[in-house]
Design a protein around this motif. Structure first.
Motif, mmCIF file in Angstrom:
data_model
loop_
_atom_site.group_PDB
_atom_site.id
_atom_site.type_symbol
_atom_site.label_atom_id
_atom_site.label_comp_id
_atom_site.label_asym_id
_atom_site.label_seq_id
_atom_site.Cartn_x
_atom_site.Cartn_y
_atom_site.Cartn_z
ATOM 1 N N GLU A 198 -23.545 14.675 10.273
ATOM 2 C CA GLU A 198 -23.215 14.369 8.846
ATOM 3 C C GLU A 198 -23.346 12.862 8.823
ATOM 4 O OE1 GLU A 198 -19.265 15.421 7.388
ATOM 5 O OE2 GLU A 198 -19.579 17.404 7.893
ATOM 6 N N ALA A 199 -22.781 12.074 9.492
ATOM 7 C CA ALA A 199 -22.838 10.761 9.549
ATOM 8 C C ALA A 199 -24.218 9.869 9.520
ATOM 9 C CB ALA A 199 -21.819 10.139 10.565
ATOM 10 N N LEU A 200 -24.918 10.576 10.803
ATOM 11 C CA LEU A 200 -26.367 10.001 10.693
ATOM 12 C C LEU A 200 -27.024 10.219 9.233
ATOM 13 C CD1 LEU A 200 -27.122 10.829 14.274
ATOM 14 C CD2 LEU A 200 -26.974 8.500 13.418
ATOM 15 N N GLU A 201 -26.893 11.636 8.876
ATOM 16 C CA GLU A 201 -27.678 11.909 7.814
ATOM 17 C C GLU A 201 -27.256 10.947 6.376
ATOM 18 O OE1 GLU A 201 -28.238 15.758 4.569
ATOM 19 O OE2 GLU A 201 -27.068 15.915 6.374
ATOM 20 N N ALA A 202 -26.152 10.685 6.269
ATOM 21 C CA ALA A 202 -25.599 9.841 5.257
ATOM 22 C C ALA A 202 -26.025 8.375 5.430
ATOM 23 C CB ALA A 202 -23.915 10.048 5.087
ATOM 24 N N VAL A 203 -25.816 7.979 6.596
ATOM 25 C CA VAL A 203 -26.343 6.705 6.741
ATOM 26 C C VAL A 203 -27.777 6.439 6.574
ATOM 27 C CG1 VAL A 203 -26.497 4.703 8.492
ATOM 28 C CG2 VAL A 203 -24.172 5.837 8.206
ATOM 29 N N ARG A 204 -28.466 7.360 7.187
ATOM 30 C CA ARG A 204 -30.121 7.308 6.917
ATOM 31 C C ARG A 204 -30.387 7.078 5.240
ATOM 32 N NH1 ARG A 204 -30.505 10.847 11.600
ATOM 33 N NH2 ARG A 204 -31.501 9.569 13.177
ATOM 34 N N ALA A 205 -29.752 7.829 4.599
ATOM 35 C CA ALA A 205 -29.796 8.065 3.125
ATOM 36 C C ALA A 205 -29.362 6.652 2.569
ATOM 37 C CB ALA A 205 -29.151 8.945 2.378
ATOM 38 N N ILE A 206 -28.252 6.094 2.996
ATOM 39 C CA ILE A 206 -27.961 4.618 2.556
ATOM 40 C C ILE A 206 -29.170 3.459 2.977
ATOM 41 C CG2 ILE A 206 -26.381 2.671 3.085
ATOM 42 C CD1 ILE A 206 -24.122 4.830 3.461
ATOM 43 N N TYR A 207 -29.439 3.535 4.086
ATOM 44 C CA TYR A 207 -30.512 2.538 4.468
ATOM 45 C C TYR A 207 -32.163 2.903 3.924
ATOM 46 C CZ TYR A 207 -27.397 -0.200 7.129
ATOM 47 O OH TYR A 207 -26.219 -0.882 7.814
ATOM 48 N N GLU A 208 -32.292 4.257 3.448
ATOM 49 C CA GLU A 208 -33.438 4.484 2.794
ATOM 50 C C GLU A 208 -33.330 3.758 1.111
ATOM 51 O OE1 GLU A 208 -34.657 8.544 2.196
ATOM 52 O OE2 GLU A 208 -34.469 8.703 4.312
ATOM 53 N N GLN A 209 -32.104 3.584 0.488
ATOM 54 C CA GLN A 209 -31.874 3.051 -0.536
ATOM 55 C C GLN A 209 -32.042 1.355 -0.570
ATOM 56 O OE1 GLN A 209 -28.541 5.144 -2.545
ATOM 57 N NE2 GLN A 209 -30.059 6.150 -3.910
ATOM 58 N N GLU A 210 -31.173 0.970 0.520
ATOM 59 C CA GLU A 210 -30.814 -0.349 0.715
ATOM 60 C C GLU A 210 -31.080 -0.722 2.237
ATOM 61 O OE1 GLU A 210 -30.684 -3.734 0.586
ATOM 62 O OE2 GLU A 210 -30.177 -2.932 -1.397
ATOM 63 N N PRO A 211 -32.260 -1.064 2.777
ATOM 64 C CA PRO A 211 -32.567 -1.492 3.949
ATOM 65 C C PRO A 211 -31.570 -2.355 4.600
ATOM 66 C CG PRO A 211 -34.604 -1.165 2.898
ATOM 67 C CD PRO A 211 -33.369 -1.154 1.737
ATOM 68 N N THR A 212 -31.064 -3.287 3.786
ATOM 69 C CA THR A 212 -30.371 -4.440 4.423
ATOM 70 C C THR A 212 -28.762 -4.180 4.250
ATOM 71 O OG1 THR A 212 -30.573 -5.609 2.521
ATOM 72 C CG2 THR A 212 -32.079 -5.949 4.463
ATOM 73 N N ALA A 213 -28.341 -3.012 3.920
ATOM 74 C CA ALA A 213 -26.760 -2.614 3.538
ATOM 75 C C ALA A 213 -25.957 -3.153 4.633
ATOM 76 C CB ALA A 213 -26.812 -1.156 3.014
ATOM 77 N N THR A 214 -24.899 -3.780 4.227
ATOM 78 C CA THR A 214 -23.784 -3.901 5.466
ATOM 79 C C THR A 214 -22.926 -2.804 5.464
ATOM 80 O OG1 THR A 214 -24.109 -6.314 5.208
ATOM 81 C CG2 THR A 214 -22.146 -5.597 6.060
#
Length: 417
Positions: free
Chosen positions: A159-175
């Protein structure tokens, strides 16, 4: 004759206006909402800081209170003060306690203030590395201002990996701040911080999840109650001594002294109270159940805090205040506009309006959370019974939880056995 400007448009700003109205004649809310106008408050359609400054000067405003967080992060307090205007809230630098979760976590760790252990990452690869090695559940927080909805809990690695990958697809430098999952009951401490003095309100407990039994997505808050009577006074004082005062001392040491309202979200873990997060303004819906308990003059108190004049606040102790958030269908993902909003639930139930619009003389939903219904009774069991009876009889299409205050009811039942 005193005048106050309140910046914001939600139910929190509505209850601030109601509280000030006990002793202040001229109250302006910017931008406010149609529910406030229907209640007789004067709203001004201003959101730009420069326009707000011009308005405060033109109207000779004695005190400005910032309810909403976004302008605090933009430096509204700094800019008002630069113009010699009286304003209660933190500077832009101090507002980083809420505006940047990585800043807040750094302060907590460097000054050894009890909180969840955490790792901050700013790209996908280290995020994956951390999540693969992390115990579960895990908490992931988006850095920056997320209006109460930037925190997610993942039960397993997939679950965590799927969600975080989706975040970085939208914003590659998200903190992201990746934290250990803490367990225990939560409560909130609100502190009015002025020059050389801090005043604390009664404690409150918020309910963040959308659905009964704390299920569903996190929201900005689906209800709250206050005071939290099942909390021992020594626990509250420990939290103040170990979580609240140390961060105020830390901000002073960092050169960013805090002034305004500090919201300390506390988790009562088996190891003692720990910080969940800091906010730099009053909570919503907590304000709606805390501020009605105030017996003293809010305007005078804030003026005294700004001036460094010794002051105090007095609070009722007889009743518990229960607030249930009414939200638009589809909240928090895609709230529907146009749902009819109640305007009368009975003489002893207050309605504090938020995302509403007046269409043809009728208030309808025009946002996510549209109102908070508030009732006070000697016990939580009685407050729940009476408030939910009124809400259910309304047969509204708005969404609300049916178990706000359940921990207080459980504590009352245990006490009665």
């Amino acid at each position: 004759m005193a005048s106050v400007l309140i910046i914001g448009s939600g139910a929190r700003e509505f209850i601030f206006a109601k509280t000030f109205s006990q002793t202040v004649d001229d109250i302006f809310i910017a931008p406010g909402n149609d529910g406030m106008r229907a209640a007789g408050f004067e709203t001004v359609n201003l959101t730009d800081i420069a326009d707000l400054i011009d308005f405060a000067k033109e109207k000779h405003i004695d005190l400005t209170l910032v309810g909403a967080e976004n302008l605090l992060m933009q430096g509204v307090v700094d800019k008002f003060e630069a113009e010699g205007l009286n304003i209660f809230g933190p500077t832009q630098a101090a507002a980083q306690l809420e505006g940047s979760k990585s800043f807040s976590k750094d302060i907590l760790e460097r000054y050894q203030i009890p909180t969840a252990s955490a790792t901050t990452v700013d790209s996908l690869t280290p995020a994956i590395d951390v999540l693969k090695a992390h115990p579960y559940p895990v908490v992931v927080k988006l850095d920056g201002l997320a209006l109460g909805k930037g925190v997610s809990i993942y039960e397993n690695q997939a679950e965590a990996l799927e969600a975080v990958r989706a975040i970085y697809e939208q914003e590659p430098t998200a903190t992201l701040v990746i934290e250990e999952f803490m367990e225990g009951p939560e409560f909130s401490i609100f502190s009015f911080v002025g020059k050389n003095q801090v005043l604390h309100t009664p404690t409150a407990q918020d309910h963040k999840r959308l659905l009964d039994q704390d299920k569903g997505p996190n929201t900005g808050g689906m209800g709250a109650y206050s005071p939290v009577r099942w909390l021992d006074d020594t626990i509250v004082q420990t939290a103040i001594d170990t979580l609240v005062q140390p961060v105020l001392d830390a901000m002073q040491a960092e050169g960013h002294p805090f002034q305004g309202i500090l919201y300390t979200g506390v988790m009562l873990t088996p190891a003692g109270p720990k910080v969940i997060e800091y906010n730099v303004r009053f909570g919503d819906p907590e304000a709606q159940v805390v501020l009605p308990q105030l017996k003293s003059d809010l305007f005078k108190t804030l003026q005294d805090l700004l001036a460094g004049v010794p002051t105090e606040m007095s609070w009722q102790t007889e009743d518990v205040y229960l607030g249930v958030t009414l939200a638009a269908p589809g909240y928090p993902i895609q709230p529907e506009h146009g749902t009819v909003v109640p305007t009368d639930l009975g003489t002893d139930i207050a309605l504090d309006y938020a995302g509403v619009k007046n269409i043809s003389g009728q208030l309808v939903s025009h946002g996510g959370r549209v109102a908070t219904a508030v009732l006070h009774r000697p016990t939580m069991a009685l407050a729940q019974k009476d408030l939910y009876q009124a809400l259910d009889a309304e047969k509204t299409h708005l969404v609300y939880r049916h178990d706000i205050g359940y921990q207080a009811v459980e504590a009352e039942q245990l006490e009665g056995e």
